[in-house]
Design a protein around this motif. Structure first.
Motif, PDB file in Angstrom:
ATOM      1  N   VAL A 150       0.836  -1.198   0.000  1.00 38.90           N
ATOM      2  CA  VAL A 150       0.000   0.000   0.000  1.00 38.90           C
ATOM      3  C   VAL A 150       0.873   1.251   0.000  1.00 38.90           C
ATOM      4  CG1 VAL A 150      -1.612   1.365   1.389  1.00 38.90           C
ATOM      5  CG2 VAL A 150      -1.993  -1.089   1.091  1.00 38.90           C
ATOM      6  N   LEU A 151       1.916   1.246   0.821  1.00 43.09           N
ATOM      7  CA  LEU A 151       2.779   2.421   0.914  1.00 43.09           C
ATOM      8  C   LEU A 151       3.555   2.648  -0.378  1.00 43.09           C
ATOM      9  CD1 LEU A 151       4.069   2.027   4.589  1.00 43.09           C
ATOM     10  CD2 LEU A 151       2.056   3.244   3.740  1.00 43.09           C
ATOM     11  N   ARG A 152       3.963   1.566  -1.028  1.00 50.16           N
ATOM     12  CA  ARG A 152       4.653   1.712  -2.318  1.00 50.16           C
ATOM     13  C   ARG A 152       3.708   2.279  -3.374  1.00 50.16           C
ATOM     14  NH1 ARG A 152       7.058  -3.252  -0.729  1.00 50.16           N
ATOM     15  NH2 ARG A 152       5.540  -4.448  -1.944  1.00 50.16           N
ATOM     16  N   LYS A 153       2.464   1.796  -3.357  1.00 48.00           N
ATOM     17  CA  LYS A 153       1.476   2.308  -4.321  1.00 48.00           C
ATOM     18  C   LYS A 153       1.195   3.790  -4.074  1.00 48.00           C
ATOM     19  CE  LYS A 153      -0.895  -2.113  -5.100  1.00 48.00           C
ATOM     20  NZ  LYS A 153      -2.140  -2.896  -4.843  1.00 48.00           N
ATOM     21  N   ALA A 154       1.152   4.183  -2.816  1.00 46.17           N
ATOM     22  CA  ALA A 154       0.932   5.595  -2.495  1.00 46.17           C
ATOM     23  C   ALA A 154       2.082   6.444  -3.028  1.00 46.17           C
ATOM     24  CB  ALA A 154       0.794   5.770  -0.984  1.00 46.17           C
ATOM     25  N   GLU A 155       3.287   5.964  -2.821  1.00 47.01           N
ATOM     26  CA  GLU A 155       4.463   6.696  -3.309  1.00 47.01           C
ATOM     27  C   GLU A 155       4.449   6.794  -4.830  1.00 47.01           C
ATOM     28  OE1 GLU A 155       9.366   6.562  -2.943  1.00 47.01           O
ATOM     29  OE2 GLU A 155       8.139   4.924  -2.156  1.00 47.01           O
ATOM     30  N   ALA A 156       4.102   5.690  -5.492  1.00 44.94           N
ATOM     31  CA  ALA A 156       4.053   5.688  -6.961  1.00 44.94           C
ATOM     32  C   ALA A 156       2.993   6.633  -7.489  1.00 44.94           C
ATOM     33  CB  ALA A 156       3.797   4.267  -7.465  1.00 44.94           C
ATOM     34  N   ALA A 157       1.910   6.813  -6.712  1.00 47.47           N
ATOM     35  CA  ALA A 157       0.831   7.699  -7.136  1.00 47.47           C
ATOM     36  C   ALA A 157       1.084   9.147  -6.739  1.00 47.47           C
ATOM     37  CB  ALA A 157      -0.490   7.220  -6.534  1.00 47.47           C
ATOM     38  N   GLY A 158       2.228   9.386  -6.128  1.00 47.82           N
ATOM     39  CA  GLY A 158       2.561  10.742  -5.714  1.00 47.82           C
ATOM     40  C   GLY A 158       1.857  11.195  -4.463  1.00 47.82           C
ATOM     41  N   VAL A 159       1.337  10.243  -3.683  1.00 43.11           N
ATOM     42  CA  VAL A 159       0.652  10.572  -2.437  1.00 43.11           C
ATOM     43  C   VAL A 159       1.670  10.597  -1.299  1.00 43.11           C
ATOM     44  CG1 VAL A 159      -1.117   9.883  -0.779  1.00 43.11           C
ATOM     45  CG2 VAL A 159      -1.486   9.523  -3.234  1.00 43.11           C
ATOM     46  N   SER A 160       1.807  11.710  -0.642  1.00 43.24           N
ATOM     47  CA  SER A 160       2.753  11.825   0.460  1.00 43.24           C
ATOM     48  C   SER A 160       2.218  11.099   1.693  1.00 43.24           C
ATOM     49  CB  SER A 160       2.993  13.296   0.804  1.00 43.24           C
ATOM     50  OG  SER A 160       3.534  13.985  -0.301  1.00 43.24           O
ATOM     51  N   LEU A 161       3.118  10.463   2.404  1.00 45.97           N
ATOM     52  CA  LEU A 161       2.704   9.814   3.641  1.00 45.97           C
ATOM     53  C   LEU A 161       2.321  10.892   4.649  1.00 45.97           C
ATOM     54  CD1 LEU A 161       5.309   6.932   3.964  1.00 45.97           C
ATOM     55  CD2 LEU A 161       3.037   6.903   2.939  1.00 45.97           C
ATOM     56  N   PRO A 162       1.243  10.691   5.380  1.00 52.52           N
ATOM     57  CA  PRO A 162       0.720  11.765   6.228  1.00 52.52           C
ATOM     58  C   PRO A 162       1.577  12.044   7.449  1.00 52.52           C
ATOM     59  CG  PRO A 162      -0.504   9.737   6.595  1.00 52.52           C
ATOM     60  CD  PRO A 162       0.429   9.471   5.443  1.00 52.52           C
ATOM     61  N   GLU A 163       1.550  13.288   7.897  1.00 54.36           N
ATOM     62  CA  GLU A 163       2.120  13.640   9.186  1.00 54.36           C
ATOM     63  C   GLU A 163       1.087  13.239  10.240  1.00 54.36           C
ATOM     64  OE1 GLU A 163       4.550  14.726  12.075  1.00 54.36           O
ATOM     65  OE2 GLU A 163       5.091  14.829   9.937  1.00 54.36           O
TER      66      GLU A 163
END
Length: 556
Positions: A446-459
């Motif tokens: 999930v985290l890799r897919k978020a990174e690939a989609a340009g979604v920053s991991l939340p603070e």
């Protein structure tokens, strides 16, 4: 969350006393919050009012009403409170009360769940301690996994922990090993008497004999007096086997902090020192030519011989000296991991602790039941007497250390364990370790897919936790919040299986959530909240697997 609610209850109790609603009274040593069996009774139940009623000279329901009135919503923790039965207080917890743990998990990382109730006290976990007369078998592997994880749990709970292997390198078993090697050497040279039934059997003895005869030290073993040959073979074979044991444990992920020799204990007169302590307390006496310990004075069923009439020390004598030595090294908590066949030995050793003027509770013996080795449900024939057994190395080589460690810990130590080799190496959801590790890889995916989609991991602190509205999300957060309490319970009760149970349940909850809901959402606020929840699940899975000595892969 439980800890915060307990604090709020104590504050409410103090306010009620200050206002005169309740009389001054002693606060209970522990406020118990338990999950009710029926969901309709709320998320948590407390019997505090019933504990206080007698001291207050009030009906417990009346006490409960006063506490509930002062508690209010407990700072936003509680959505609703009910008083049930004779005075139980049932709490219905709001979703935000559970999800507020998520930023804390991310802030603490691998330290989430770490406790300090050990307060730095020294603890020793002694385990495996198999005689160096043969390789470790699959049963030893279970004891190794249990002991290693107990040491990890105690260290994570604030103890200063040493893991120790007690080497039984003195006594008749070592001489028997030497004779076994000598007799096999004679067979290899085409002669010798029939091999005795009461000696160590198995191909490993033949291999040792062949290898020893090829060394300069053992080249003349068939040409020298038997007693001398036995002594040489015993020393060489014992050292060779012990080196193999150490290597097998290292390959299994078990790090032994100290290797303690029984022979060294005897050589420095530790048994005589222990006898002196017992004699000073009038706990030794002579009868029928032997020296006896007054074990019945401390609840054992009979007194025990510590030195036979021929002057030979019993194993019990060495064990008394060994445990006295542990105390003198500054350890206040002793944990011994033994095979279940030694259960009858526990009362006498507990009696010895009392005889040494220590509390029997300073020693806890964890008994580990046998392993039934299966292949596709069919038992694998083993007989240690006949020298036919499956070694720990063979199991680890076939199924891997991760599977072996996890499966060894899936049941209570006192319960027999069915270990199916085919299940252990299966890359399917039927394999418990695969099931848990796969949940962790899904988090990473999930985290890799978020990174690939340009979604920053939340603070974490900026996430709107109120967006986690689903019951499954609240359940996941609640399960994550139970991790510290579960760890403390596993450590205090010396029950490592609690950790595998917990991880399996957490993995199951996440698999269900992952399959039912889209984590990466077009709604940025919702997506951030779900990513945070997923990150927290991954962190706790990784932390739990680390305590088990099992890897947390990022892809499978």
């Amino acid at each position: 969350m439980k800890a915060e609610l307990k604090t709020r209850l104590l504050e409410a109790l103090g306010e009620a006393q200050a206002a005169g609603d309740l009389p001054p009274l002693e606060t209970p040593a522990e406020i118990i919050l338990e999950r009710p069996k029926q969901a309709s009774h709320g998320d948590l139940a407390c019997n505090l009012a019933m504990q206080l009623a007698k001291s207050c000279r009030m009906n417990p329901r009346a006490v409960a009403q006063i506490i509930v009135r002062r508690l209010g919503d407990a700072g936003g923790l509680v959505a609703k409170t009910e008083i049930a039965g004779p005075g139980f207080i049932n709490f219905f917890v709001g979703p935000l009360a559970w999800t507020r743990i998520l930023p804390q998990i991310m802030a603490q990382g691998p330290d989430f769940g770490r406790g300090n109730w050990g307060h730095g006290k020294k603890a020793m976990v002694e385990f495996v301690s198999a005689n160096p007369t043969g390789p470790l078998h699959v049963g030893h592997g279970r004891g190794a996994a249990v002991g290693d994880v107990l040491a990890r749990l105690l260290a994570f709970s604030g103890f200063t922990v040493l893991s120790e292997y007690y080497i039984n390198d003195a006594g008749n078993q070592m001489a028997t090993l030497g004779r076994s090697v000598l007799y096999r050497a004679r067979e290899l040279r085409g002669g010798g008497d029939p091999f005795p039934d009461n000696h160590y059997r198995g191909d490993y003895i033949k291999n040792l004999a062949s290898e020893f005869m090829a060394t300069p030290e053992g080249a003349d073993m068939l040409d020298i007096p038997e007693e001398q040959a036995v002594a040489k073979a015993s020393a060489w074979a014992g050292a060779k086997i012990l080196a193999g044991i150490e290597g097998d444990l290292q390959d299994f992920g078990v790090a032994i902090g100290s290797w303690f020799s029984e022979r060294s204990l005897l050589a420095r007169g530790a048994v005589d020192e222990a006898f002196a302590v017992l004699k000073a307390r009038d706990l030794l006496y002579e009868s029928e030519g032997a020296l006896w310990f007054k074990a019945t004075a401390f609840g054992d069923e009979k007194d025990r011989v510590v030195r036979r009439g021929n002057g030979e020390l019993t194993y019990f004598a060495s064990d008394i000296a060994y445990h006295l030595d542990k105390f003198r090294r500054g350890f206040s908590l002793l944990v011994d991991v033994w095979g279940a066949d030694h259960h009858g030995y526990v009362p006498r050793l507990k009696a010895a602790m009392a005889g040494l003027d220590r509390s029997p509770d300073d020693l806890t013996v964890v008994l580990v039941q046998m392993v039934n080795l299966l292949r596709s449900g069919v038992p694998v024939a083993m007989s240690t007497r006949a020298g036919e057994f499956v070694t720990l190395k063979e199991v680890v080589d076939e199924v891997g250390g991760d599977s072996a460690r996890f499966l060894f810990l899936t049941r209570r130590t006192e319960a027999q364990l069915d270990f199916d080799l085919e299940v252990a190496k299966a890359k399917s959801m039927d394999n418990p370790v695969f099931y848990v590790q796969y949940a962790h890889t899904r988090v990473k995916s999930v985290l890799r897919k978020a990174e690939a989609a340009g979604v920053s991991l939340p603070e974490p602190a900026a996430v709107d936790l109120a967006r986690l509205e689903l019951a499954e999300e609240a359940d996941l957060a609640r399960k994550l919040g139970e991790f510290p309490e579960m760890i403390e319970g596993a450590a205090r009760n010396l029950e490592p299986h609690r950790l595998t149970y917990y991880l399996h349940e957490l993995a199951g909850a996440f698999h269900s959530y992952y399959n039912a809901h889209r984590i990466l959402s077009d709604d940025a606020a919702l997506g951030a909240a779900r990513i945070l929840l997923t990150q927290a699940v991954g962190a706790v899975l990784a932390g739990g697997l680390s305590l088990l000595g099992v890897s947390a892969p990022e892809a499978m």
